[in-house]
Design a protein around this motif. Structure first.
Motif, PDB file in Angstrom:
ATOM      1  N   TRP A 205       0.842  -1.191   0.000  1.00 51.49           N
ATOM      2  CA  TRP A 205       0.000   0.000   0.000  1.00 51.49           C
ATOM      3  C   TRP A 205       0.877   1.241   0.000  1.00 51.49           C
ATOM      4  O   TRP A 205       1.781   1.371   0.826  1.00 51.49           O
ATOM      5  N   ILE A 206       0.585   2.175  -0.951  1.00 43.39           N
ATOM      6  CA  ILE A 206       1.377   3.384  -1.146  1.00 43.39           C
ATOM      7  C   ILE A 206       0.433   4.584  -1.146  1.00 43.39           C
ATOM      8  O   ILE A 206      -0.702   4.483  -1.625  1.00 43.39           O
ATOM      9  N   ASP A 207       0.902   5.707  -0.642  1.00 46.97           N
ATOM     10  CA  ASP A 207       0.111   6.930  -0.701  1.00 46.97           C
ATOM     11  C   ASP A 207      -0.128   7.314  -2.160  1.00 46.97           C
ATOM     12  O   ASP A 207       0.816   7.364  -2.965  1.00 46.97           O
ATOM     13  N   ARG A 208      -1.371   7.596  -2.508  1.00 45.37           N
ATOM     14  CA  ARG A 208      -1.730   7.818  -3.908  1.00 45.37           C
ATOM     15  C   ARG A 208      -1.058   9.062  -4.490  1.00 45.37           C
ATOM     16  O   ARG A 208      -0.557   9.035  -5.627  1.00 45.37           O
ATOM     17  N   ALA A 209      -1.063  10.155  -3.744  1.00 48.23           N
ATOM     18  CA  ALA A 209      -0.431  11.379  -4.233  1.00 48.23           C
ATOM     19  C   ALA A 209       1.073  11.181  -4.406  1.00 48.23           C
ATOM     20  O   ALA A 209       1.669  11.649  -5.383  1.00 48.23           O
ATOM     21  N   ALA A 210       1.703  10.481  -3.472  1.00 44.91           N
ATOM     22  CA  ALA A 210       3.146  10.236  -3.553  1.00 44.91           C
ATOM     23  C   ALA A 210       3.485   9.365  -4.759  1.00 44.91           C
ATOM     24  O   ALA A 210       4.511   9.571  -5.421  1.00 44.91           O
ATOM     25  N   ALA A 211       2.646   8.387  -5.048  1.00 44.04           N
ATOM     26  CA  ALA A 211       2.902   7.495  -6.179  1.00 44.04           C
ATOM     27  C   ALA A 211       2.882   8.241  -7.498  1.00 44.04           C
ATOM     28  O   ALA A 211       3.543   7.837  -8.463  1.00 44.04           O
ATOM     29  N   ALA A 212       2.153   9.328  -7.572  1.00 46.04           N
ATOM     30  CA  ALA A 212       2.056  10.108  -8.809  1.00 46.04           C
ATOM     31  C   ALA A 212       3.148  11.165  -8.928  1.00 46.04           C
ATOM     32  O   ALA A 212       3.253  11.840  -9.955  1.00 46.04           O
TER      33      ALA A 212
END
Length: 327
Positions: free
Chosen positions: A244-251
């Motif tokens: 599980w990864i933070d969505r904003a960070a992944a982008a």
């Protein structure tokens, strides 16, 4: 002894007793969970873990790599724009797995080691306390060297006491055995190919496709999947992991690493030190953990066992950005 490559065929039998790897639990846990060659030497139930095809992970454990075009790796209706770009998916795979700056990335976890034999209910034999430490070295936009160093402590299921080197009564055989920790070392090359992400031992050998599936929901991105194993892998052997990864960070592709939490379930035969007869059953390793910032931030109880059994890792970890780990 510890830096022997467990993927070499001539190392397999010797490696079994001390290097049956859980991957990661981080490893996918996308990691060194069960290296393709090592599985062949396992104490299997009849004996016995990241670009590989970013496909829906449907290939059975032990099957040959999937052929033909990979399936869509992104969940319909649950995607962000970068998920449609294979290079971006590869970058995030690397940033979740390790750190593109070359620093050590400790994937620390806790879990249980469960025995399953015919005619009895599953039994928690040990608590597990482990870490899969990884370093990435960029070779090109589509190729990266990945180093794994693993140590897992088998602990008393009630008290949590580390049991490595101590005598323990096997409840299945009623015989005393000496508990051994789980130790692993591997160096691989991870490449982005027209099939997806492929991982191969640095010395060469089996090309393992990593079947990844990406999905986005609310503020979270999930990366989950499994890795191909050679057709000769004893059955049943398998692992499935989710991150599980933070969505904003992944982008945001400006940072060399991404923080994450994960869980993994791995099935294999009994560890050799347990002295179980062939065909006795299987074990399930279940673990959950996080990607820690530094090895020296891990629990003191774990570090005591790590330095006791793998003192040679101090220099490797120091070179990967943790000078305090020498003390």
């Amino acid at each position: 002894m510890h830096d022997q490559d467990p993927t070499r065929p001539d190392a397999l039998l010797e490696a079994l007793g001390r290097r049956s790897l859980l991957a990661g639990a981080g490893g996918l846990l996308l990691g060194a969970a069960a290296w393709p060659g090592l599985a062949a030497a396992a104490a299997a139930p009849a004996a016995a873990a990241p670009a590989g095809a970013d496909t829906n992970p449907a290939t059975p454990s032990g099957a040959a790599p999937a052929s033909g075009a990979p399936a869509d790796p992104v969940a319909a209706g649950q995607q962000d724009p970068w998920m449609r770009d294979p290079q971006r998916r590869y970058e995030n795979f690397l940033r979740v797995t390790g750190d593109l700056s070359g620093r050590v990335s400790p994937q620390w976890w806790r879990g249980v080691y469960i025995g399953i034999v015919p005619g009895s209910q599953p039994r928690v034999l040990f608590r597990l306390h482990g870490c899969e430490m990884k370093r990435l070295f960029r070779r090109s936009a589509a190729e990266c060297e990945l180093q794994y160093r693993l140590f897992t402590s088998f602990d008393d299921p009630v008290t949590g006491e580390p049991l490595a080197g101590k005598r323990w009564l096997n409840p299945y055989t009623n015989q005393e055995v000496v508990v051994e920790p789980n130790i692993g070392t591997a160096d691989t090359v991870v490449r982005l190919t027209d099939r997806g992400v492929v991982e191969t031992a640095r010395a060469g050998g089996f090309d393992a496709l990593v079947h990844l599936h990406w999905a986005a929901q609310d503020s979270t991105v999930m990366m989950s999947g499994n890795k191909d194993r050679p057709p000769s892998t004893p059955a049943p052997t398998g692992e499935y992991a989710s991150h599980w990864i933070d969505r904003a960070a992944a982008a945001d592709f400006g940072a060399p690493r991404r923080e994450m939490s994960f869980c993994s379930t791995f099935m294999w035969g009994f560890r050799k030190f347990l002295g179980m007869p062939p065909g006795s059953g299987v074990t399930v390793w279940h673990a959950a953990g996080i990607k820690a910032r530094s090895v020296d931030e891990l629990p003191e109880a774990y570090l005591r066992e790590l330095w006791r059994h793998r003192p040679e890792l101090r220099e490797w970890i120091r070179a990967g950005g943790c000078p305090r780990c020498l003390h």
